[in-house]
Design a protein around this motif. Structure first.
Motif, short mmCIF file in Angstrom:
data_model
loop_
_atom_site.label_atom_id
_atom_site.label_comp_id
_atom_site.label_asym_id
_atom_site.label_seq_id
_atom_site.Cartn_x
_atom_site.Cartn_y
_atom_site.Cartn_z
N SER A 4 0.64 12.10 -7.91
CA SER A 4 -0.13 10.96 -7.42
C SER A 4 -0.33 9.93 -8.52
CB SER A 4 -1.49 11.44 -6.89
OG SER A 4 -2.21 10.35 -6.35
N GLN A 5 -0.45 8.68 -8.13
CA GLN A 5 -0.78 7.61 -9.05
C GLN A 5 -2.11 7.00 -8.62
OE1 GLN A 5 2.47 4.84 -9.58
NE2 GLN A 5 4.01 6.48 -9.49
N LYS A 6 -2.76 6.30 -9.55
CA LYS A 6 -4.12 5.87 -9.27
C LYS A 6 -4.23 4.87 -8.12
CE LYS A 6 -4.49 2.21 -12.79
NZ LYS A 6 -5.29 1.73 -13.94
N ASP A 7 -3.13 4.16 -7.82
CA ASP A 7 -3.19 3.20 -6.72
C ASP A 7 -2.74 3.80 -5.39
OD1 ASP A 7 -0.59 3.46 -7.64
OD2 ASP A 7 -0.03 1.41 -7.13
N PHE A 8 -2.43 5.12 -5.36
CA PHE A 8 -2.05 5.78 -4.12
C PHE A 8 -3.30 6.15 -3.31
CE2 PHE A 8 2.29 7.81 -5.49
CZ PHE A 8 2.79 6.53 -5.67
N ILE A 9 -3.19 6.01 -2.02
CA ILE A 9 -4.17 6.63 -1.12
C ILE A 9 -3.66 8.03 -0.83
CG2 ILE A 9 -5.24 6.56 1.17
CD1 ILE A 9 -4.86 3.52 1.11
N GLN A 10 -4.44 9.04 -1.18
CA GLN A 10 -3.98 10.42 -1.04
C GLN A 10 -4.66 11.09 0.15
OE1 GLN A 10 -3.19 12.68 -4.66
NE2 GLN A 10 -4.32 14.42 -3.80
N VAL A 11 -3.84 11.77 0.94
CA VAL A 11 -4.34 12.51 2.11
C VAL A 11 -4.18 14.00 1.84
CG1 VAL A 11 -4.12 12.92 4.59
CG2 VAL A 11 -3.67 10.63 3.64
N THR A 12 -5.28 14.69 1.74
CA THR A 12 -5.29 16.14 1.51
C THR A 12 -6.25 16.77 2.50
OG1 THR A 12 -4.91 15.77 -0.86
CG2 THR A 12 -5.61 17.97 -0.19
N LYS A 62 5.79 19.99 2.62
CA LYS A 62 6.24 18.97 1.67
C LYS A 62 5.16 17.93 1.41
CE LYS A 62 10.64 20.31 1.46
NZ LYS A 62 11.30 20.72 0.19
N ASP A 63 5.32 17.22 0.30
CA ASP A 63 4.58 16.00 0.06
C ASP A 63 5.40 14.84 0.64
OD1 ASP A 63 2.81 17.56 -1.31
OD2 ASP A 63 3.13 16.61 -3.27
N ILE A 64 4.71 13.85 1.19
CA ILE A 64 5.40 12.71 1.82
C ILE A 64 4.81 11.43 1.24
CG2 ILE A 64 5.93 11.53 3.99
CD1 ILE A 64 5.34 14.23 5.41
N LEU A 65 5.68 10.60 0.66
CA LEU A 65 5.24 9.33 0.10
C LEU A 65 5.66 8.20 1.04
CD1 LEU A 65 3.96 7.70 -2.22
CD2 LEU A 65 6.23 7.62 -3.30
N ILE A 66 4.68 7.38 1.40
CA ILE A 66 4.92 6.24 2.28
C ILE A 66 4.59 4.97 1.51
CG2 ILE A 66 4.28 5.15 4.46
CD1 ILE A 66 3.28 7.95 5.37
N MET A 109 0.83 -1.20 0.00
CA MET A 109 0.00 0.00 0.00
C MET A 109 0.87 1.25 0.00
SD MET A 109 -2.81 1.29 2.84
CE MET A 109 -1.58 1.88 4.00
N SER A 110 0.52 2.21 -0.84
CA SER A 110 1.24 3.48 -0.90
C SER A 110 0.31 4.61 -0.48
CB SER A 110 1.77 3.74 -2.31
OG SER A 110 2.69 2.74 -2.70
N THR A 111 0.80 5.48 0.38
CA THR A 111 0.02 6.61 0.87
C THR A 111 0.79 7.89 0.57
OG1 THR A 111 -0.95 5.29 2.64
CG2 THR A 111 -1.03 7.69 2.89
N LEU A 112 0.11 8.85 -0.03
CA LEU A 112 0.72 10.13 -0.36
C LEU A 112 0.07 11.22 0.48
CD1 LEU A 112 2.62 11.84 -2.10
CD2 LEU A 112 0.81 11.94 -3.84
N LEU A 129 -3.32 3.73 7.83
CA LEU A 129 -3.81 5.10 7.86
C LEU A 129 -5.17 5.11 8.55
CD1 LEU A 129 -3.60 8.10 6.87
CD2 LEU A 129 -4.83 7.34 4.81
N ILE A 130 -5.26 5.85 9.65
CA ILE A 130 -6.51 5.99 10.38
C ILE A 130 -6.90 7.47 10.37
CG2 ILE A 130 -7.72 5.62 12.56
CD1 ILE A 130 -6.75 3.03 11.36
#
Length: 419
Positions: A40-48, A22-26, A1-4, A415-416
């Motif tokens: 972002s990529q389509k399989d990323f979970i994005q937090v904004t 900054k942006d942070i990629l996990i 899993m990738s989280t941005l 991610l919670i």
């Protein structure tokens, strides 16, 4: 899993990106990229989120749940979920259960029950068997099973020789002894801070002297024995002064303050609302200011919620009959942030408590395991019952104004977020 995590202001003095947006990629739980813009990529979970800030994960060093024995107050499952949504990636859980956490099997019950959650649970085991203050528990065995400190929750060690032996013995394995600051003989059956308000309201008082005497006694013993001592939830100006002097002497002493003692005073008692009945009791404005100064000057090491759920049948009674305690996880950040600058207290809930309790901290830096709290330090709101996620609802902060908002955490590759 990738989280941005997008456009986050990083608050971490140990990070090269401190105070930068900054942006942070996990990826797979590890920070793999920090940059001004990460597509972002389509399989990323994005937090904004609005005005998003991130810091190292918050650690609360005094949390009570109830399980085992008092599940009606709070279960471990729901308690850890509440902690995560309140911004905490780790909590130290007290031994005030039934049975008391005073042996290896009981410690392992807690750690096993907490497996797989985003928020990590660390047991504080009882210092004495059954927390009765008579005989030292099996400290080394419990440490080997995961206990990070030893203390009888809200109970002072009356036997000075037992305190001496505990401090000496714990040095063999670098153990941390926790001693609650209350001289029971002086406190007696008091239920409120001894002063003008207790006199006006006809409430039996607990003088600040009760706290100071216990701390002074413990510090004299610590000076004799050596070792590491933690004094939880101090509440008076005199306590701050005593610990300041002890630190000047080079003693290995640390202390914490509960959020409600930083924010609330015994002026609240005029309503005889049992949610304001705490141990130690709410003190004066002068004490409140001294505690806040203690945080800013570094005398006080840790801020805790001192989260203590009490079910309704023990709170919806006369003030004098009610049990002590307030929940505090959900209201913690907004309450403390309203009276202290973020820069003054962020280390008191991240790196300092981890250092004192012997837990490794992860910085917000490349290659580090992601252990992150997400929040907005701005924006006022009133804390109401709808904000309470705990099973028990005994909050001293209901209808109090908060500053800031918690978005959630990323920890243990999870991610919670608050919905």
């Amino acid at each position: 899993m990738s989280t941005l995590i997008k456009s986050a202001t990083i608050i971490d003095t140990s990070s090269p990106y401190h105070q930068q947006k900054k942006d942070i990629l996990i990826e797979d739980g590890v920070i793999t990229r920090i940059d001004d813009h990460i597509p972002s990529q389509k399989d990323f979970i994005q937090v904004t989120e609005e005005n998003l800030h991130v810091s190292c994960g918050w650690f609360d060093t005094s949390v009570s749940f109830g399980e085992p024995g008092y599940e009606e107050r709070e279960t471990i499952k729901n308690g850890l979920t509440v902690a995560a949504k309140s911004g905490f990636t780790a909590v130290a859980v007290n031994a005030n259960t039934n049975p008391v956490i005073d042996n290896k099997a009981a410690v392992e019950f807690l750690t096993n029950k907490a497996q797989g959650f985003a928020t990590k649970l660390y047991p504080i085991a009882a210092l004495t068997k059954q927390s009765e203050g008579k005989e030292m528990a099996e400290l080394f065995d419990m440490q080997q099973s995961g206990a990070i400190a030893f203390g009888d929750y809200k109970k002072p060690i009356v036997n000075d020789n037992l305190m001496k032996i505990s401090l000496l013995y714990a040095q063999n394995f670098n153990g941390l002894v926790v001693s609650f600051p209350k001289n029971q003989a002086i406190a007696g059956d008091g239920i409120a801070n001894e002063g003008v308000n207790s006199t006006k309201l006809g409430l039996k008082g607990i003088p600040a002297l009760a706290e100071a005497l216990q701390i002074a006694s413990n510090l004299f013993i610590l000076e004799y024995t050596g070792g590491k001592l933690h004094i939880p939830t101090i509440s008076t100006a005199r306590s701050v002064a005593l610990i300041k002097e002890a630190k000047k002497k080079g003693l290995q002493v640390s202390c914490s303050v509960a959020a409600h003692h930083l924010v609330l005073t015994d002026d609240e008692l005029h309503e005889f609302e049992s949610n304001y009945k705490t141990n130690p009791p709410l003190r004066t404005k002068a004490d409140c200011k001294a505690l806040q100064k203690g945080i800013r000057t570094g005398v006080i090491d840790i801020i805790t919620s001192d989260h203590n759920p009490i079910d309704i049948e023990y709170k919806k009674v006369e003030f004098s009959e009610a049990k002590n305690g307030t929940i505090g996880l959900e209201s913690f950040f907004g309450a403390v942030n309203a009276v202290l600058n973020l820069s003054d207290f962020i280390e008191n809930i991240t790196s300092k408590p981890r250092s004192i309790f012997g837990i490794e901290a992860a910085a917000i830096a490349l290659g580090e395991k992601a252990d992150i709290s997400l929040f907005n330090p701005e924006g006022k709101d009133t804390f109401t019952k709808k904000h309470i996620l705990s099973t028990s609802k005994n909050s001293a902060f209901i209808n109090k104004q908060m500053l800031g908002k918690v978005y959630g955490i990323f920890s243990n590759n999870q991610l919670i977020l608050n919905s």
